[in-house]
Design a protein around this motif. Structure first.
Motif, PDB file in Angstrom:
ATOM      1  N   UNK A  58       4.696   4.115  -6.309  1.00 18.28           N
ATOM      2  CA  UNK A  58       4.865   4.804  -8.038  1.00 18.28           C
ATOM      3  C   UNK A  58       3.502   5.727  -7.934  1.00 18.28           C
ATOM      4  N   UNK A  59       2.706   6.027  -7.253  1.00 21.84           N
ATOM      5  CA  UNK A  59       2.173   7.062  -6.743  1.00 21.84           C
ATOM      6  C   UNK A  59       2.505   8.207  -6.038  1.00 21.84           C
ATOM      7  N   UNK A  60       3.333   7.541  -4.808  1.00 20.59           N
ATOM      8  CA  UNK A  60       3.656   8.735  -3.956  1.00 20.59           C
ATOM      9  C   UNK A  60       3.362   9.006  -3.185  1.00 20.59           C
ATOM     10  N   UNK A  61       2.187   8.710  -2.863  1.00 25.02           N
ATOM     11  CA  UNK A  61       1.748   8.629  -2.219  1.00 25.02           C
ATOM     12  C   UNK A  61       1.626   8.763  -0.358  1.00 25.02           C
ATOM     13  N   UNK A  62       2.778   7.256  -0.248  1.00 25.14           N
ATOM     14  CA  UNK A  62       3.547   7.016   1.013  1.00 25.14           C
ATOM     15  C   UNK A  62       4.738   8.249   1.669  1.00 25.14           C
ATOM     16  N   UNK A  63       5.718   8.399   0.684  1.00 29.43           N
ATOM     17  CA  UNK A  63       6.792   9.156   0.888  1.00 29.43           C
ATOM     18  C   UNK A  63       7.211   9.126  -0.434  1.00 29.43           C
ATOM     19  N   UNK A  64       8.715  10.112   0.072  1.00 31.58           N
ATOM     20  CA  UNK A  64       9.167   9.820  -1.532  1.00 31.58           C
ATOM     21  C   UNK A  64       9.478   8.702  -1.562  1.00 31.58           C
ATOM     22  N   UNK A  77       8.543  -2.527   7.139  1.00 32.08           N
ATOM     23  CA  UNK A  77       7.003  -2.065   8.024  1.00 32.08           C
ATOM     24  C   UNK A  77       6.362  -1.371   8.113  1.00 32.08           C
ATOM     25  N   UNK A  78       6.709   0.113   7.574  1.00 30.79           N
ATOM     26  CA  UNK A  78       5.961   0.924   6.312  1.00 30.79           C
ATOM     27  C   UNK A  78       5.067   0.301   5.691  1.00 30.79           C
ATOM     28  N   UNK A  79       5.771  -0.495   4.910  1.00 31.86           N
ATOM     29  CA  UNK A  79       4.918  -1.205   3.540  1.00 31.86           C
ATOM     30  C   UNK A  79       3.323  -2.544   4.653  1.00 31.86           C
ATOM     31  N   UNK A  80       4.034  -3.261   5.514  1.00 31.51           N
ATOM     32  CA  UNK A  80       3.493  -4.068   6.467  1.00 31.51           C
ATOM     33  C   UNK A  80       2.320  -2.911   7.268  1.00 31.51           C
ATOM     34  N   UNK A  81       2.538  -1.626   7.295  1.00 29.81           N
ATOM     35  CA  UNK A  81       1.719  -0.929   7.923  1.00 29.81           C
ATOM     36  C   UNK A  81       0.702  -0.363   6.950  1.00 29.81           C
ATOM     37  N   UNK A  82       1.147  -0.357   5.892  1.00 28.62           N
ATOM     38  CA  UNK A  82      -0.074  -0.121   4.851  1.00 28.62           C
ATOM     39  C   UNK A  82      -0.819  -0.905   4.303  1.00 28.62           C
ATOM     40  N   UNK A  83       0.180  -2.027   4.442  1.00 27.20           N
ATOM     41  CA  UNK A  83      -0.824  -3.289   3.773  1.00 27.20           C
ATOM     42  C   UNK A  83      -2.254  -3.659   5.007  1.00 27.20           C
ATOM     43  N   UNK A  84      -2.212  -2.812   6.666  1.00 31.02           N
ATOM     44  CA  UNK A  84      -2.945  -2.885   7.129  1.00 31.02           C
ATOM     45  C   UNK A  84      -4.261  -2.254   7.006  1.00 31.02           C
ATOM     46  N   UNK A  85      -3.638  -0.915   7.153  1.00 26.44           N
ATOM     47  CA  UNK A  85      -4.637  -0.336   7.045  1.00 26.44           C
ATOM     48  C   UNK A  85      -6.018  -0.823   5.709  1.00 26.44           C
TER      49      UNK A  85
END
Length: 92
Positions: A58-64, A77-85
């Motif tokens: 909802x914050x829009x930090x990752x991408x549209x 995969x993008x969400x999993x990468x974010x969780x790993x970060x």
């Protein structure tokens, strides 16, 4: 007993039986099964992670929203990468 919340052709969470402290949870988006790597969860942890992921989206930090042009697999995969970060940041 298994409970299906939502519509697998759009978005759904399928919650299955307990196995000791874990519960089986499968996520579906656009008819694709997203939790093929790991579908055993600690319920309290899953609840917190879903709240965190929803707030991040909802914050829009990752991408549209909702990751226009990406397949459901690429979105996962993008969400999993974010969780790993997040985990790497906590370890620092």
């Amino acid at each position: 007993m298994t409970v299906l919340l939502g519509d697998k052709s759009r978005f759904a969470a399928e919650v299955g039986a307990w196995d000791n402290a874990l519960r089986r949870v499968d996520l579906w988006a656009a008819g694709k099964w997203l939790t093929c790597d790991d579908n055993s969860v600690f319920v309290r942890q899953l609840r917190r992670d879903v709240l965190d992921a929803a707030a991040w989206l909802r914050s829009g930090q990752g991408a549209p929203l909702p990751f226009d042009g990406l397949s459901p697999e690429a979105t996962h995969r993008r969400l999993m990468h974010r969780a790993g970060a997040d985990e790497e940041t906590e370890a620092d």
